[in-house]
Every structure is written in structure tokens, then in C-alpha cells.
Design a protein around this motif. Structure first.
Motif, PDB file in Angstrom:
ATOM      1  N   UNK A   1       4.966   1.646  -6.820  1.00 28.23           N
ATOM      2  CA  UNK A   1       5.038   1.706  -5.365  1.00 28.23           C
ATOM      3  C   UNK A   1       4.504   3.034  -4.874  1.00 28.23           C
ATOM      4  N   UNK A   2       3.533   2.974  -3.975  1.00 31.46           N
ATOM      5  CA  UNK A   2       2.953   4.187  -3.421  1.00 31.46           C
ATOM      6  C   UNK A   2       3.469   4.472  -2.033  1.00 31.46           C
ATOM      7  N   UNK A   3       2.694   5.223  -1.249  1.00 29.39           N
ATOM      8  CA  UNK A   3       3.093   5.571   0.108  1.00 29.39           C
ATOM      9  C   UNK A   3       3.225   4.332   0.973  1.00 29.39           C
ATOM     10  N   UNK A   4       4.234   4.321   1.847  1.00 29.17           N
ATOM     11  CA  UNK A   4       4.447   3.197   2.740  1.00 29.17           C
ATOM     12  C   UNK A   4       4.943   1.949   2.047  1.00 29.17           C
ATOM     13  N   UNK A   5       5.426   2.093   0.809  1.00 23.80           N
ATOM     14  CA  UNK A   5       5.931   0.936   0.082  1.00 23.80           C
ATOM     15  C   UNK A   5       4.856   0.028  -0.456  1.00 23.80           C
TER      16      UNK A   5
ATOM     17  N   UNK B   1       6.293  17.394 -11.662  1.00 23.81           N
ATOM     18  CA  UNK B   1       5.594  17.153 -12.929  1.00 23.81           C
ATOM     19  C   UNK B   1       6.606  16.918 -14.044  1.00 23.81           C
ATOM     20  N   UNK B   2       7.639  17.749 -14.088  1.00 27.73           N
ATOM     21  CA  UNK B   2       8.670  17.597 -15.124  1.00 27.73           C
ATOM     22  C   UNK B   2       9.349  16.235 -15.033  1.00 27.73           C
ATOM     23  N   UNK B   3       9.504  15.740 -13.816  1.00 29.42           N
ATOM     24  CA  UNK B   3      10.173  14.445 -13.620  1.00 29.42           C
ATOM     25  C   UNK B   3       9.392  13.312 -14.262  1.00 29.42           C
ATOM     26  N   UNK B   4       8.074  13.422 -14.267  1.00 27.09           N
ATOM     27  CA  UNK B   4       7.240  12.350 -14.819  1.00 27.09           C
ATOM     28  C   UNK B   4       6.629  12.726 -16.164  1.00 27.09           C
TER      29      UNK B   4
ATOM     30  N   UNK C   1       2.083   7.674 -11.960  1.00 27.57           N
ATOM     31  CA  UNK C   1       3.388   7.819 -11.317  1.00 27.57           C
ATOM     32  C   UNK C   1       3.450   9.113 -10.511  1.00 27.57           C
ATOM     33  N   UNK C   2       2.919  10.182 -11.058  1.00 24.63           N
ATOM     34  CA  UNK C   2       2.955  11.486 -10.392  1.00 24.63           C
ATOM     35  C   UNK C   2       2.186  11.456  -9.074  1.00 24.63           C
ATOM     36  N   UNK C   3       0.983  10.885  -9.076  1.00 23.43           N
ATOM     37  CA  UNK C   3       0.195  10.818  -7.844  1.00 23.43           C
ATOM     38  C   UNK C   3       0.850   9.921  -6.797  1.00 23.43           C
ATOM     39  N   UNK C   4       1.456   8.816  -7.249  1.00 24.90           N
ATOM     40  CA  UNK C   4       2.153   7.932  -6.308  1.00 24.90           C
ATOM     41  C   UNK C   4       3.343   8.658  -5.674  1.00 24.90           C
TER      42      UNK C   4
END
Length: 300
Positions: free
Chosen positions: A55-59, A265-268, A286-289
Motif C-alpha cells: 500500500x502506497x500513498x493514499x491507500x 531504514x532500520x524499520x525495513x 517497502x521503504x519508498x512506499x
């Protein structure tokens, strides 16, 4: 006496075969798929069974967490506010229907230079691909993109040395085989012989292929995964080192602090499998999303 016992043997064989087909069709063509579909809806499995949608921006759906993506503009240039993935040889890039690697190996060091008027007649060696990518990443991230065995203009630093004894003896002619004329050779002389540029279409098969290391650092600033493609061409991960290299650019373009970006970054970042297998990796997709959701770029 039953009807089936009075049938000719050949008809009985066909009836038995039809029964087997019907039973197997019901089992493997209906019961098994429906059963697997039902199991896949169990909480904890449903996300993966549906292709791990992202899921990206705006769902909006932004692809899959498991398949890499290209983050390029219409001209094929890296979009500066996105982390860039590693290169991909799957189709035109991350094409799941054409998952593949190339067949180039360590001995692929000499380019086939394109003949004038025939741009598709050329083919880059693996070495030149690595050199060109490293140079491009260095320019994008404002770091030293030099690598051993690469020229300053981003091709393999390879000489074709002609010797009077064939493969041994005195050098009589030296050509920088990956630099087409009128380019200036990356070294002026080799074994006291003036180095010349290469002429596309000319055969240098009798020359001794001689890579030249140059004075690039043993440990380049541009990580190896930034310049080499994965075996599948679909990997969504990069190394933490490559993510760290890109961090300042993305933070600047997104208008966010580097500390906040580092936490994201650490989260992904995933660790080693079972604690010992593989290496830590950052899921770029995932990071870019997540960046699009938390720090969107106006007008993007």
C-alpha cells in the motif's frame, strides 16, 4: 450376471479409465484448489497468498513487497526522492514474466563496440556495465564512483596487447579495446608503446587481453550491489551500505531529517536468516512506499 461383466474387455478398460479421470478431476481439479484457497485465507497467510500487495500513498496499491521496482522517470533517469534498487536484467527491469540473469561472467571484459550508424550492433561486457553503473551512482550521490579496472569515463580499463611472439614477447602494438576512437586512451603508454583507441568493427582477437587495475581504492564507495544485478532480477532488497549512501539525497529531496530517515531504514531492514544465513538487507519497495505515506513530495 451384471451388465459390466458381460461387456467386452476393451470396453471395461475404457470405463475404468473414465472413472479414474473423473475421480482425479474432482480431487486435484476441484477439491484440492478449493482446500488450498480456504487454507490461504487463514489469518497470517492471507497477505502472502494474495501476492503480498503493498500500500502506497493514499491507500493505493503500489505493487508487491516481494518484487522489486524501477524508480525512474520517463527518460530513464533515477527519481531523486526515491531510494534506487539494484540493477535488474529481468526484461526491461523487474519484469516478473521475464525473471532472469545474464550469462556474463568474470571473463567478460571486452566490449563489442557499435559500428557507426548501427547502434544496436554493440554489446557491453560485464566489466563495462559495472564501471558505467558505478560512475552513474557516484555522480548521483556525489561520491567517488571509481572502481578497480575501470576508466574515468566508465568503461572497462582493458588493453589489447599485440606481441611479437603471439602471447609472449615484446609488445608491438597496444589498443584500449573498450574506448572507441576518437576517445583518449586511459593510459598513454604501456611497456613503452603508445596506446591507441579502438576502431569499431576491427578484429583484436590476436591481442592479449590485459585488464589494468588503475589507482582506484580497494574498497569503492559505491557498494557492489549497486552495480550488479541479482540472479532473479526481481529482488526488492539492497544492502544497508547502499541505503546509507543514498540517505542524504533522499532526506534532502523529501525535506526530512537524516535521523528520521535512518529510523525508517532500520524499520525495513531484515536480518540474517536464522541469524546466520545471508546478510542484512533493506526492502527498497517497502521503504519508498513508507516514504510516500509519511513524507510525500508535493506535485509528485
Amino acid at each position: 450376471m451384471t451388465f459390466f461383466s458381460r461387456m467386452p474387455a476393451w470396453i471395461g478398460h475404457h470405463v475404468a479409465a473414465i472413472r479414474v479421470v473423473i475421480v482425479l478431476t474432482l480431487l486435484v481439479g476441484l477439491a484440492y484448489p478449493l482446500g488450498m484457497t480456504a487454507i490461504a485465507q487463514i489469518p497470517g497467510l492471507r497477505q502472502a497468498a494474495q501476492g503480498s500487495p503493498l500500500t502506497g500513498a493514499g491507500g493505493k496499491q503500489a505493487g508487491s513487497e516481494l518484487i522489486g521496482q524501477s524508480f525512474l522517470d520517463k527518460k530513464g533517469n533515477p527519481i531523486p526522492y526515491y531510494f534506487q534498487p539494484r540493477p535488474s536484467n529481468a526484461g526491461t527491469g523487474y519484469d516478473a514474466s521475464a525473471s532472469a540473469a545474464d550469462n556474463l561472467g568474470p571473463e567478460s571484459t571486452v566490449d563489442v563496440l557499435p559500428v557507426k550508424g548501427q547502434p544496436d550492433s554493440g554489446k557491453q561486457s560485464l566489466l563495462t556495465q559495472v564501471c558505467a553503473r558505478s560512475k552513474a551512482v557516484g555522480e548521483l550521490e556525489h561520491v567517488d564512483g571509481s572502481r578497480p579496472y575501470c576508466t574515468a569515463d566508465g568503461v572497462g580499463a582493458v588493453l589489447g596487447v599485440f606481441r611479437d611472439g603471439g602471447t609472449t614477447g615484446r609488445a608491438t602494438r597496444v589498443v584500449s579495446v573498450n574506448q572507441a576512437c576518437p576517445a583518449k586512451p586511459f593510459v598513454a603508454t604501456y611497456e613503452s608503446v603508445t596506446v591507441t583507441c579502438a576502431t569499431p568493427g576491427e578484429d583484436y582477437g590476436k591481442a592479449v587481453v590485459t585488464p589494468v587495475r588503475g589507482d582506484a581504492p580497494a574498497h569503492p564507495e559505491v557498494p557492489a550491489d549497486a552495480v550488479t544485478a541479482s540472479a532473479s532480477g526481481l529482488d526488492p532488497q539492497i544492502s544497508p551500505a547502499y541505503a546509507e549512501l543514498q540517505g542524504p539525497r533522499v532526506a534532502r529531496e523529501r525535506g526530512m531529517g537524516e535521523d528520521s530517515l535512518r529510523k525508517l531504514i532500520d524499520r525495513y531492514t531484515s536480518g540474517r536468516g536464522l541469524g546466520v544465513l545471508g546478510a542484512p538487507a533493506v526492502n527498497v519497495v517497502q521503504l519508498n512506499a513508507a516514504l510516500d505515506r509519511t513524507h510525500p513530495v508535493k506535485g509528485a
